[in-house]
Design an enzyme around this catalytic site. Sequence first.
Site, mmCIF file in Angstrom:
data_model
loop_
_atom_site.group_PDB
_atom_site.id
_atom_site.type_symbol
_atom_site.label_atom_id
_atom_site.label_comp_id
_atom_site.label_asym_id
_atom_site.label_seq_id
_atom_site.Cartn_x
_atom_site.Cartn_y
_atom_site.Cartn_z
ATOM 1 C CE LYS A 83 -2.012 2.959 1.987
ATOM 2 N NZ LYS A 83 -1.776 4.382 1.618
ATOM 3 C CD GLU A 86 12.170 4.132 9.752
ATOM 4 O OE1 GLU A 86 12.088 5.065 10.602
ATOM 5 O OE2 GLU A 86 12.277 4.315 8.540
ATOM 6 C CB CYS A 94 12.570 8.818 9.592
ATOM 7 S SG CYS A 94 13.715 7.736 8.738
ATOM 8 C CD GLU A 141 -2.519 16.566 5.764
ATOM 9 O OE1 GLU A 141 -3.054 16.104 4.736
ATOM 10 O OE2 GLU A 141 -2.393 15.920 6.823
ATOM 11 C CD GLU A 185 9.232 12.881 12.381
ATOM 12 O OE1 GLU A 185 8.144 12.288 12.428
ATOM 13 O OE2 GLU A 185 10.296 12.332 12.018
HETATM 14 P P1 NAI Z 1 1.111 8.489 7.995
HETATM 15 O O1 NAI Z 1 1.754 7.680 9.054
HETATM 16 O O2 NAI Z 1 -0.292 8.925 8.165
HETATM 17 O O3 NAI Z 1 1.193 7.703 6.582
HETATM 18 C C1 NAI Z 1 2.131 6.717 6.238
HETATM 19 C C2 NAI Z 1 1.430 5.575 5.503
HETATM 20 O O4 NAI Z 1 0.465 4.983 6.351
HETATM 21 C C3 NAI Z 1 0.657 5.995 4.258
HETATM 22 O O5 NAI Z 1 0.767 4.971 3.298
HETATM 23 C C4 NAI Z 1 -0.773 6.101 4.760
HETATM 24 O O6 NAI Z 1 -1.735 5.954 3.753
HETATM 25 C C5 NAI Z 1 -0.812 4.940 5.724
HETATM 26 N N1 NAI Z 1 -1.834 5.047 6.760
HETATM 27 C C6 NAI Z 1 -2.346 6.164 7.336
HETATM 28 N N2 NAI Z 1 -3.255 5.848 8.279
HETATM 29 C C7 NAI Z 1 -3.314 4.492 8.310
HETATM 30 C C8 NAI Z 1 -4.062 3.558 9.070
HETATM 31 N N3 NAI Z 1 -4.921 3.957 10.014
HETATM 32 N N4 NAI Z 1 -3.877 2.238 8.853
HETATM 33 C C9 NAI Z 1 -2.996 1.813 7.928
HETATM 34 N N5 NAI Z 1 -2.267 2.653 7.170
HETATM 35 C C10 NAI Z 1 -2.418 3.979 7.351
HETATM 36 O O7 NAI Z 1 2.053 9.746 7.783
HETATM 37 P P2 NAI Z 1 1.676 11.152 7.081
HETATM 38 O O8 NAI Z 1 0.314 11.581 7.522
HETATM 39 O O9 NAI Z 1 1.937 11.024 5.649
HETATM 40 O O10 NAI Z 1 2.764 12.097 7.731
HETATM 41 C C11 NAI Z 1 2.577 12.606 9.059
HETATM 42 C C12 NAI Z 1 3.894 12.716 9.758
HETATM 43 O O11 NAI Z 1 4.453 11.431 9.938
HETATM 44 C C13 NAI Z 1 4.988 13.483 9.013
HETATM 45 O O12 NAI Z 1 4.849 14.858 9.158
HETATM 46 C C14 NAI Z 1 6.207 12.942 9.682
HETATM 47 O O13 NAI Z 1 6.384 13.593 10.910
HETATM 48 C C15 NAI Z 1 5.858 11.487 9.927
HETATM 49 N N6 NAI Z 1 6.378 10.606 8.864
HETATM 50 C C16 NAI Z 1 7.492 9.860 9.134
HETATM 51 C C17 NAI Z 1 8.051 9.072 8.143
HETATM 52 C C18 NAI Z 1 9.276 8.265 8.406
HETATM 53 O O14 NAI Z 1 10.125 8.148 7.550
HETATM 54 N N7 NAI Z 1 9.390 7.627 9.554
HETATM 55 C C19 NAI Z 1 7.515 9.015 6.785
HETATM 56 C C20 NAI Z 1 6.300 9.795 6.617
HETATM 57 C C21 NAI Z 1 5.788 10.566 7.632
#
Ligand code: NAI
Length: 486
Positions: free
Chosen positions: A179, A255, A289, A335, A386
């Site tokens: 996904k 992660e 990250c 966003e 973050e």
């Molecule tokens: P997110 O954690 O909401 O999204 C990441 C993935 O999870 C996407 O594929 C999304 O569609 C999926 N997802 C979202 N809600 C879900 C659920 N309830 N069940 C299963 N899958 C789900 O992250 P988002 O909203 O894109 O970014 C928010 C913050 O997260 C960023 O500002 C950053 O601080 C952090 N982030 C950290 C990352 C890392 O590399 N560790 C990567 C992306 C975001």
Amino acid sequence: MAPEIKYTKLFINNEWVDAKSGKTFDTYSPHDGSVIAKVAEGDKADVDLAVSAAKAAFHRNSEWRLLDASARGRLLNKFADLVLRDSKYLAELESYNNGMLVNMALFLSERNALSIRYLASLADKIQGDTIPLDGDNFTFTLKQPVGVCGLILPWNFPITMFISKVVTALSAGCTVVIKPAEQTPLTALALVALLKEAGVPAGVVNVVTGYGPGAGTALTHHPDVAKISFTGSVEVGKLIQQAAGKVNLKRVTLELGGKSPLIIMNDADLNVAVPTAAYGVFTHQGQVCVAASRLFVQSGIYDKFVEKAVEFAKNRKVGNPADTAVDQGPQVDGEMMDKVLGYIEKGKKEGAKLLTGGKRIGTSGFYVEPTVFADVKDDMTIAKEEIFGPVQSILKFDTLEEVIDRANNTSYGLAAGIFTTNLNNALQYAKHVEAGNVWVNGYMMAGPQSPFGGYKDSGYGREAGLNCVDPYLEVKSVAISLPKKF
Ligand code: NAI
Ligand code: MG
């Protein structure tokens, strides 16, 4: 010229299909906010189909399960060849959909191909033990793939994350449903086309594009999914861990984010430390990250360091990521840009000293100025949460003892760095800082050979490294009665 978009449908059982609902969602260019494609919006009905294809492909008599482990490795190496063949196209598509500098995407292409080869090389080294069990018994272990894996990807490094999760799972012999993040679905679709071209049997790899609530939750709640690997926010990481225990008991690898401390001691070489600290937080618009988002500078060099850091940030050229002369591109979407600008406002309001940047650039696209705050205090929001943007927060400290406690005073624990020429200080810090990755006199040195992951709320489990296939395997002990009489 914009790269051609070849794939916008779901990939299930080696076929390109529309979502059952017929729905699509828009995907954008972060450079100007324009819609660049409409992509199939998968939901529970599509995830059910994808999981059932992956389950069939995992059957003990399937082509995939009957393939020799070494042949699995060779097939994945073919995938690496194809990723290299198409590296320019993939890099341009990544840049177009994500806003990543095309230069960086090209650099990562080469590294991604090497990652595939490393992970593929593990396929035929998965082996068990023979065990001295008491009594007349002969015991050995078998390591076997866990089954269907749900791989939920973030938008910040779409190709790299796809490769790290998908190739590890396949090397272990699992089948997968991927996904991709809703912001960046395009390169995952291009990559799965290459896996098909490499000869992966039908059903082994499936991609369901769509939203988190929808495609993502259908995957985390599916009874036939044995494992979830996720990279993204802590908030969703916690939801995933809960969902994983709701219907069945899924294995989970997480992660998540970080608030990584980088320590600059008085004896550091500022000619290296200043640009490296900047690279640590400004690279990829701060959407990393492991970003060095808490920069602790020792009091003896604090003023000089801050002056040089501001000068460095001011010289960064921001612009279209397709332009190879640019240092910084746009944030991934509106966003995320608003989130970063919101943190900058909080920093100002809570009394941090804004020395450069702080504003959006232009009115089209999602560009934010490289921003430096000094005199940041530990309890300010910008020192705790973050930001995921090009915001350097500089804090002052006096002693290593003090700064280790301050560095650890966070629920995160992904990465940490230190600049010092004193070996004892470097090693004491490396020993006591609570982080999964520690860098000394450099930052972000990583590769497929080295385990990667977080302490505390930054995650669960490790990716990369010799043992990275283990979370995709079950261990079976087989004991055979072997009486001495014969
Ligand atoms: P997110 O954690 O909401 O999204 C990441 C993935 O999870 C996407 O594929 C999304 O569609 C999926 N997802 C979202 N809600 C879900 C659920 N309830 N069940 C299963 N899958 C789900 O992250 P988002 O909203 O894109 O970014 C928010 C913050 O997260 C960023 O500002 C950053 O601080 C952090 N982030 C950290 C990352 C890392 O590399 N560790 C990567 C992306 C975001
Ligand atoms: Mg989210």
